[in-house]
Write a protein that holds these residues in place. Structure first.
Motif, PDB file in Angstrom:
ATOM      1  N   ASN A  70       0.852  -1.192   0.000  1.00 15.05           N
ATOM      2  CA  ASN A  70       0.000   0.000   0.000  1.00 15.05           C
ATOM      3  C   ASN A  70       0.885   1.239   0.000  1.00 15.05           C
ATOM      4  N   ILE A  71       0.408   2.285  -0.668  1.00 16.43           N
ATOM      5  CA  ILE A  71       1.123   3.565  -0.670  1.00 16.43           C
ATOM      6  C   ILE A  71       0.140   4.646  -0.248  1.00 16.43           C
ATOM      7  N   ARG A  72       0.360   5.222   0.917  1.00 15.36           N
ATOM      8  CA  ARG A  72      -0.529   6.263   1.461  1.00 15.36           C
ATOM      9  C   ARG A  72      -0.407   7.575   0.699  1.00 15.36           C
ATOM     10  N   ARG A  73       0.790   7.855   0.202  1.00 13.30           N
ATOM     11  CA  ARG A  73       1.038   9.128  -0.480  1.00 13.30           C
ATOM     12  C   ARG A  73       1.953   8.887  -1.680  1.00 13.30           C
ATOM     13  N   LEU A  74       1.393   8.934  -2.868  1.00 13.56           N
ATOM     14  CA  LEU A  74       2.219   8.764  -4.067  1.00 13.56           C
ATOM     15  C   LEU A  74       3.205   9.913  -4.225  1.00 13.56           C
ATOM     16  N   GLU A  75       2.939  11.031  -3.589  1.00 10.85           N
ATOM     17  CA  GLU A  75       3.851  12.180  -3.645  1.00 10.85           C
ATOM     18  C   GLU A  75       5.230  11.793  -3.112  1.00 10.85           C
ATOM     19  N   LYS A  76       5.273  10.889  -2.168  1.00 15.34           N
ATOM     20  CA  LYS A  76       6.548  10.432  -1.598  1.00 15.34           C
ATOM     21  C   LYS A  76       7.474   9.890  -2.687  1.00 15.34           C
ATOM     22  N   ASP A 123      -4.592  11.101 -14.284  1.00 12.64           N
ATOM     23  CA  ASP A 123      -3.675  11.988 -13.561  1.00 12.64           C
ATOM     24  C   ASP A 123      -4.257  12.479 -12.233  1.00 12.64           C
ATOM     25  N   LYS A 124      -5.008  11.611 -11.541  1.00 14.64           N
ATOM     26  CA  LYS A 124      -5.596  11.995 -10.262  1.00 14.64           C
ATOM     27  C   LYS A 124      -5.273  11.058  -9.098  1.00 14.64           C
ATOM     28  N   ALA A 125      -4.595   9.936  -9.349  1.00 19.70           N
ATOM     29  CA  ALA A 125      -4.316   8.987  -8.263  1.00 19.70           C
ATOM     30  C   ALA A 125      -3.297   9.560  -7.285  1.00 19.70           C
ATOM     31  N   SER A 126      -3.608   9.452  -5.988  1.00 17.28           N
ATOM     32  CA  SER A 126      -2.720   9.949  -4.943  1.00 17.28           C
ATOM     33  C   SER A 126      -2.355   8.872  -3.914  1.00 17.28           C
ATOM     34  N   SER A 127      -3.046   7.715  -3.932  1.00 13.03           N
ATOM     35  CA  SER A 127      -2.715   6.612  -3.043  1.00 13.03           C
ATOM     36  C   SER A 127      -3.156   5.299  -3.680  1.00 13.03           C
TER      37      SER A 127
END
Length: 132
Positions: A70-76, A123-127
């Motif tokens: 799981n990835i809580r924040r794709l920004e990471k 272009d909207k996925a964040s987690s």
């Protein structure tokens, strides 16, 4: 004599590590990996892949984020709001979420499914979250 024993042990470890085939090192599981490529074959089995461009980066070596967790924040991983297509090479369903921490609208991927994300989700996925 005291100085030689650690030196010999260190040398033995290096020799042992050198005998491990490169393929075994490369196939070691990683939780999240950034790479470049295109198509289904660029996505390893056991991970979900987020492609920067639609049609699995159609013919161009473009960024791919591979994850087996799981990835809580794709920004990471500098992949927030960048996924246009996805490939789920796992045996579990996976959900992409519009916001961090698995919040907001989502898009589901069935096991072994590869597709473009819907136009409204492009272009909207964040987690990313794996279902058990």
């Amino acid at each position: 004599m005291k100085h030689r024993i650690p030196l010999l042990v260190g040398a033995a470890l290096l020799v042992g590590a050198a005998s491990i085939p490169a393929q075994a090192v490369e196939s070691a599981p990683r939780a999240v990996l950034m790479t470049k490529g295109h198509g289904k074959k660029a996505c390893s089995w056991g991970v979900v892949c987020l492609y920067e461009n639609n049609k699995l980066n159609k013919g161009a070596r473009a960024p791919i984020l591979m994850a087996s967790q799981n990835i809580r924040r794709l920004e990471k991983y500098r992949f927030n709001d960048r996924a246009s297509s996805v490939c789920n090479h796992t045996t579990n369903p996976v959900r992409l979420y519009e916001h961090d921490d698995y919040k907001g609208s989502s898009e589901k991927l069935s096991p072994s499914q590869c597709k473009n994300v819907s136009a409204s989700f492009n272009d909207k996925a964040s987690s990313v979250k794996f279902a058990s």
